[in-house]
Motif scaffolding. Structure first.
Motif, mmCIF file in Angstrom:
data_model
loop_
_atom_site.group_PDB
_atom_site.id
_atom_site.type_symbol
_atom_site.label_atom_id
_atom_site.label_comp_id
_atom_site.label_asym_id
_atom_site.label_seq_id
_atom_site.Cartn_x
_atom_site.Cartn_y
_atom_site.Cartn_z
ATOM 1 N N ILE A 68 37.252 -46.266 28.457
ATOM 2 C CA ILE A 68 38.218 -45.485 27.678
ATOM 3 C C ILE A 68 37.500 -44.581 26.678
ATOM 4 O O ILE A 68 37.853 -43.407 26.507
ATOM 5 C CB ILE A 68 39.206 -46.424 26.954
ATOM 6 N N THR A 69 36.473 -45.120 26.036
ATOM 7 C CA THR A 69 35.673 -44.298 25.117
ATOM 8 C C THR A 69 35.053 -43.122 25.860
ATOM 9 O O THR A 69 35.024 -41.993 25.353
ATOM 10 C CB THR A 69 34.579 -45.142 24.460
ATOM 11 N N GLY A 70 34.556 -43.390 27.059
ATOM 12 C CA GLY A 70 33.968 -42.323 27.863
ATOM 13 C C GLY A 70 34.982 -41.253 28.221
ATOM 14 O O GLY A 70 34.675 -40.051 28.183
ATOM 15 N N GLU A 159 25.875 -47.115 45.306
ATOM 16 C CA GLU A 159 27.126 -46.464 44.920
ATOM 17 C C GLU A 159 28.280 -47.437 44.684
ATOM 18 O O GLU A 159 29.234 -47.109 43.989
ATOM 19 C CB GLU A 159 27.535 -45.444 45.975
ATOM 20 N N GLU A 160 28.183 -48.661 45.216
ATOM 21 C CA GLU A 160 29.257 -49.629 45.014
ATOM 22 C C GLU A 160 29.466 -49.967 43.535
ATOM 23 O O GLU A 160 30.557 -50.397 43.130
ATOM 24 C CB GLU A 160 28.980 -50.920 45.783
ATOM 25 N N LEU A 161 28.423 -49.778 42.717
ATOM 26 C CA LEU A 161 28.543 -50.070 41.293
ATOM 27 C C LEU A 161 29.539 -49.135 40.590
ATOM 28 O O LEU A 161 29.938 -49.401 39.460
ATOM 29 C CB LEU A 161 27.180 -49.983 40.616
ATOM 30 N N GLN A 162 29.936 -48.066 41.264
ATOM 31 C CA GLN A 162 30.913 -47.157 40.677
ATOM 32 C C GLN A 162 32.319 -47.771 40.627
ATOM 33 O O GLN A 162 33.219 -47.196 40.014
ATOM 34 C CB GLN A 162 30.945 -45.839 41.452
ATOM 35 N N TRP A 163 32.496 -48.933 41.248
ATOM 36 C CA TRP A 163 33.771 -49.638 41.093
ATOM 37 C C TRP A 163 33.915 -50.185 39.667
ATOM 38 O O TRP A 163 35.020 -50.513 39.251
ATOM 39 C CB TRP A 163 33.886 -50.769 42.111
ATOM 40 N N ALA A 164 32.799 -50.325 38.941
ATOM 41 C CA ALA A 164 32.874 -50.675 37.521
ATOM 42 C C ALA A 164 33.205 -49.392 36.765
ATOM 43 O O ALA A 164 32.412 -48.446 36.778
ATOM 44 C CB ALA A 164 31.556 -51.261 37.040
ATOM 45 N N PRO A 165 34.363 -49.306 36.112
ATOM 46 C CA PRO A 165 34.825 -48.011 35.591
ATOM 47 C C PRO A 165 33.897 -47.363 34.577
ATOM 48 O O PRO A 165 33.739 -46.142 34.579
ATOM 49 C CB PRO A 165 36.198 -48.332 34.976
ATOM 50 N N ALA A 166 33.265 -48.148 33.711
ATOM 51 C CA ALA A 166 32.364 -47.534 32.730
ATOM 52 C C ALA A 166 31.141 -46.940 33.419
ATOM 53 O O ALA A 166 30.684 -45.843 33.061
ATOM 54 C CB ALA A 166 31.948 -48.556 31.681
ATOM 55 N N MET A 167 30.585 -47.664 34.395
ATOM 56 C CA MET A 167 29.433 -47.135 35.118
ATOM 57 C C MET A 167 29.808 -45.876 35.887
ATOM 58 O O MET A 167 29.003 -44.958 36.043
ATOM 59 C CB MET A 167 28.873 -48.193 36.061
ATOM 60 N N ASP A 168 31.035 -45.834 36.377
ATOM 61 C CA ASP A 168 31.504 -44.667 37.128
ATOM 62 C C ASP A 168 31.711 -43.476 36.206
ATOM 63 O O ASP A 168 31.136 -42.396 36.406
ATOM 64 C CB ASP A 168 32.807 -45.041 37.836
ATOM 65 N N ILE A 169 32.507 -43.670 35.162
ATOM 66 C CA ILE A 169 32.900 -42.552 34.305
ATOM 67 C C ILE A 169 31.730 -42.045 33.474
ATOM 68 O O ILE A 169 31.498 -40.835 33.374
ATOM 69 C CB ILE A 169 34.078 -42.974 33.405
ATOM 70 N N VAL A 170 30.972 -42.951 32.865
ATOM 71 C CA VAL A 170 29.846 -42.541 32.018
ATOM 72 C C VAL A 170 28.587 -42.309 32.848
ATOM 73 O O VAL A 170 27.865 -41.323 32.648
ATOM 74 C CB VAL A 170 29.585 -43.599 30.919
ATOM 75 N N GLY A 171 28.326 -43.219 33.796
ATOM 76 C CA GLY A 171 27.096 -43.112 34.585
ATOM 77 C C GLY A 171 27.001 -41.836 35.384
ATOM 78 O O GLY A 171 25.903 -41.307 35.600
ATOM 79 N N ASN A 172 28.148 -41.294 35.821
ATOM 80 C CA ASN A 172 28.129 -40.052 36.594
ATOM 81 C C ASN A 172 28.004 -38.818 35.724
ATOM 82 O O ASN A 172 27.842 -37.711 36.250
ATOM 83 C CB ASN A 172 29.391 -39.959 37.456
#
Length: 343
Positions: A68-70, A159-172
């Motif tokens: 959410i912060t991201g 790429e499966e780690l993108q199911w974790a929302p913070a890793m997806d939203i911020v990591g990308n």
């Protein structure tokens, strides 16, 4: 391997699942936690079930808060996300995410770190090749080289780690590459990894998990069979591994091409296997001993430049890491059995 849904579908879905799961868990906690405590006390389980429940809530809460912060941050910086101030703030959010997850694992799982040679964390301009033994492994380099070493990390992750929302939203939004490991993967993947490596300098470190997945005897057998097709002389060496899978060289070679002056750092650890799956967590919580970590920094001048020679050299170094893991594993078992272990 099935392709991940597009971000427009994946992110609302993952956020919804995490939000609903966390809400249900919090509502049920006043009922479930006393029941788990009663069972733990009756079975002398060292509060293992209570710890697992609390750890799950901690992980979900940190993931949702960071996501959410991201989202708020990215909305504020829309159109300016690639500038230095925005990237600096995203990096701080990434470190906060890692510290909070680390604190949750420490409080509820007893996770502690014991780094044998912490002086190797001081210098950047390196490519980190880390052991992959659990779902929590992605945290380790960030805690070691980010919070302790003060460097910014450039990740190559499945790429499966993108199911974790913070890793997806911020990591990308940070300079990372998420890898599709299927045979039909993007043909430009190596080019993307090489481009990522061009950012390596004294303040940046690239991280890759060259095994690609967790060790199992079946996966080792399949990996050795693949090696036999291209490097039959290395099959026996690959099959000698006890705790690790043979490293896949393609991603590391791409990083080396993109950062011709960067050193290599091999990262081994013993103890993170306790977080390999739910069965392992249930069996091992709380951790009796700290996770032991060992780093080997290898000057770039010692790394072969020929690709075939590098494949052989890297497997030999990986066997050295495997032997260290075996030695430390035997020592820990000896401690658990009450035997005194010498230096």
């Amino acid at each position: 391997m099935a392709a991940l849904p597009a971000p427009a579908l994946r992110r609302p879905l993952s956020l919804t699942v995490v939000t609903l799961t966390l809400t249900i868990a919090l509502v049920l906690t006043p009922i479930v936690l006393p029941a788990l405590l009663f069972v733990d006390l009756g079975t002398r389980a060292r509060l293992r079930r209570c710890r697992m429940w609390s750890l799950a809530i901690s992980v979900l809460a940190v993931e949702l808060t960071a996501a959410i912060t991201g989202i708020v941050f990215l909305t504020w910086y829309v159109g300016r996300i690639d500038n230095l101030p925005a990237q600096t703030r995203l990096h701080r959010l990434e470190l906060w995410w890692a510290r909070c997850h680390g604190a949750g694992f420490r409080r509820f799982a007893g996770l502690r770190w014991a780094v044998e040679n912490p002086e190797e964390l001081e210098h950047g301009n390196a490519i980190v090749l880390a052991r992959h033994a659990s779902h929590a492994d992605a945290l380790l380099p960030l805690i070691l080289f980010g919070t302790m070493g003060g460097h910014r990390l450039l990740y190559t992750l499945k790429e499966e780690l993108q199911w974790a929302p913070a890793m997806d939203i911020v990591g990308n939004r940070l300079p990372n590459v998420f890898v599709n490991r299927s045979p039909s993967a993007d043909s430009l993947l190596e080019e993307r990894i090489e481009r990522l490596a061009r950012k390596i300098d004294e303040h940046h470190i690239a991280v890759i998990f060259p095994e690609g997945t967790f060790f199992t005897p079946e996966r080792l057998d399949r990996a050795a069979n693949r090696i036999a097709e291209t490097h039959p002389d290395l099959e026996a060496s690959a099959r000698s591994l006890v705790h690790l899978l043979p490293p896949r060289p393609a991603g590391t070679l791409s990083l080396l091409r993109g950062a011709p002056d960067a050193d290599l750092i091999l990262v081994a650890h013993v103890g993170m296997e306790a977080f390999g799956d739910l069965t392992a967590i249930r069996r091992n919580l709380p951790l009796a001993d700290p996770v032991q970590v060992r780093l080997w920094r290898i000057d770039r001048s010692e790394v072969p430049t020929d690709e075939d020679a590098f494949v052989t050299w890297l497997l030999e170094r990986w066997i050295d890491v495997d032997r260290w893991i075996e030695k430390r594993t035997r020592e820990r078992r000896g401690i658990d059995q009450g035997r005194e272990i010498g230096p």
